[in-house]
Design an enzyme around this catalytic site. Structure first.
Site, PDB file in Angstrom:
ATOM      1  N   LYS A  11     -14.171 -13.314  -9.102  1.00  0.00           N
ATOM      2  CA  LYS A  11     -13.076 -12.815  -9.948  1.00  0.00           C
ATOM      3  C   LYS A  11     -13.265 -13.295 -11.398  1.00  0.00           C
ATOM      4  O   LYS A  11     -14.393 -13.312 -11.887  1.00  0.00           O
ATOM      5  CB  LYS A  11     -11.726 -13.228  -9.361  1.00  0.00           C
ATOM      6  CG  LYS A  11     -11.645 -12.851  -7.874  1.00  0.00           C
ATOM      7  CD  LYS A  11     -10.299 -12.985  -7.264  1.00  0.00           C
ATOM      8  CE  LYS A  11     -10.368 -12.575  -5.802  1.00  0.00           C
ATOM      9  NZ  LYS A  11      -9.106 -12.590  -5.143  1.00  0.00           N
ATOM     10  N   HIS A 110     -11.052  -2.875  -5.750  1.00  0.00           N
ATOM     11  CA  HIS A 110     -10.387  -4.100  -5.302  1.00  0.00           C
ATOM     12  C   HIS A 110      -8.883  -3.987  -5.602  1.00  0.00           C
ATOM     13  O   HIS A 110      -8.492  -3.439  -6.629  1.00  0.00           O
ATOM     14  CB  HIS A 110     -10.988  -5.319  -6.016  1.00  0.00           C
ATOM     15  CG  HIS A 110     -10.530  -6.608  -5.408  1.00  0.00           C
ATOM     16  ND1 HIS A 110      -9.301  -7.153  -5.678  1.00  0.00           N
ATOM     17  CD2 HIS A 110     -11.125  -7.436  -4.508  1.00  0.00           C
ATOM     18  CE1 HIS A 110      -9.159  -8.273  -4.971  1.00  0.00           C
ATOM     19  NE2 HIS A 110     -10.252  -8.469  -4.255  1.00  0.00           N
ATOM     20  N   GLU A 182      -9.069  -5.414   3.281  1.00  0.00           N
ATOM     21  CA  GLU A 182      -8.433  -6.603   2.707  1.00  0.00           C
ATOM     22  C   GLU A 182      -6.925  -6.373   2.584  1.00  0.00           C
ATOM     23  O   GLU A 182      -6.473  -5.727   1.625  1.00  0.00           O
ATOM     24  CB  GLU A 182      -8.986  -6.867   1.308  1.00  0.00           C
ATOM     25  CG  GLU A 182     -10.459  -7.173   1.265  1.00  0.00           C
ATOM     26  CD  GLU A 182     -10.791  -7.994   0.027  1.00  0.00           C
ATOM     27  OE1 GLU A 182     -11.230  -9.124   0.193  1.00  0.00           O
ATOM     28  OE2 GLU A 182     -10.575  -7.505  -1.086  1.00  0.00           O
TER      29      GLU A 182
END
Ligand code: PGA
Length: 272
Positions: A11, A110, A182
């Site tokens: 990240k 993401h 996720e």
């Protein structure tokens, strides 16, 4: 089990020097468990500005000591890219440019980008297309919010994200797609869903893909991951079953000891 993968998503957490120190620490530890670590594809996804320095570390890994001993299972990935190959897009980076930096993988969609930057399924679809055209491997992230889950909409949300990202995107016989389930509410929380739920969701994803791609491609060219709250204490349960081919790691990928333990657990499992 397909060849297992561990993806490290750094990240925006580390400076250049911090990233280099972390890489040195990880590479030293991996060298000690080389035989086990080599069973796992390990993909490092630092922020854009650190791609080159991590690439140098990967290229240099072990080779200074003994060129023959260099590990070939360490890869560079980016955390995002733009959906065009070239053009007037200030601040963006294309898959072709990432490739020049040595990237082989790109995380796409993401949840932190979908939530904080308004990234839509349509953008995700175009990014996957461009990434495949550039001969890179997309790591598509899908997942539901806590609210969607509470409303019983989880499967619908996941199926919809997978459909909109992949439908119409051609996958050649020598290309690969990685999909990471996720759950958004779990990311960074230190919690995980049960192994049964991760497994079930990956089955749902696999089932949906049967509509887009022929079975041999799904079997050989698509790997399914779980991500969210993974650390060295809980990773074991997620790789018990063959439907989960690997793990996407955030927080725990920033701690060398923890991260290498995760790789070791997965490597050991794949030798059983
Ligand atoms: P986490 O992050 O491992 O810190 O939960 C995972 C991710 O965001 O991909």
């Amino acid at each position: 089990m397909k060849r297992p993968i561990v993806v490290a998503n750094w990240k925006m957490q580390l400076g250049l020097k911090e990233g280099e120190l972390l890489m040195d620490d990880i590479l030293n530890r991996l060298e000690k468990i080389k035989k086990i670590a080599e069973k796992v594809d390990i993909i490092f996804c630092p922020p854009f500005f650190a791609l080159e320095s991590v690439s140098k570390k990967l290229k240099g890994s072990f080779s200074l000591l003994n060129r023959k001993n260099q590990m070939t299972n360490l890869f560079l990935g980016a955390q995002d890219c733009f959906w065009e190959h070239k053009g007037a897009f200030t601040g963006e980076i294309s898959p072709d440019q990432l490739k020049e930096l040595g990237c082989q993988y790109v995380i796409i969609g993401h949840s932190e980008r979908r939530q904080n930057l308004g990234e839509t399924d349509e953008m995700v679809h175009h990014k996957i297309k461009t990434v495949l055209e550039s001969e890179l491997v997309p790591i598509l992230c899908v997942g539901e919010t806590f609210e969607e889950r509470q409303n019983g909409a989880k499967d619908y949300v996941i199926i919809n994200q997978v459909t909109r990202a992949l439908e119409g995107n051609v996958l050649k016989a020598d290309q690969e797609i990685i999909i990471a389930y996720e759950p958004i509410w779990v990311i960074g929380s230190g919690q995980v869903v049960t192994q049964e739920e991760a497994q079930y969701t990956n089955q749902v994803i696999q089932q949906r893909m049967i509509d887009f791609y022929p079975l041999p491609l799904i079997k050989n060219n698509i790997r399914l991951l779980y991500g969210g709250g993974i650390d060295s204490t809980n990773v074991g349960q997620f790789i018990e079953k063959d439907i989960i081919d690997g793990i996407l790691v955030g927080n725990a990928s920033l701690k060398a000891e923890e991260f290498v333990k995760i790789i070791e657990t997965i490597g050991l499992k794949s030798t059983q």
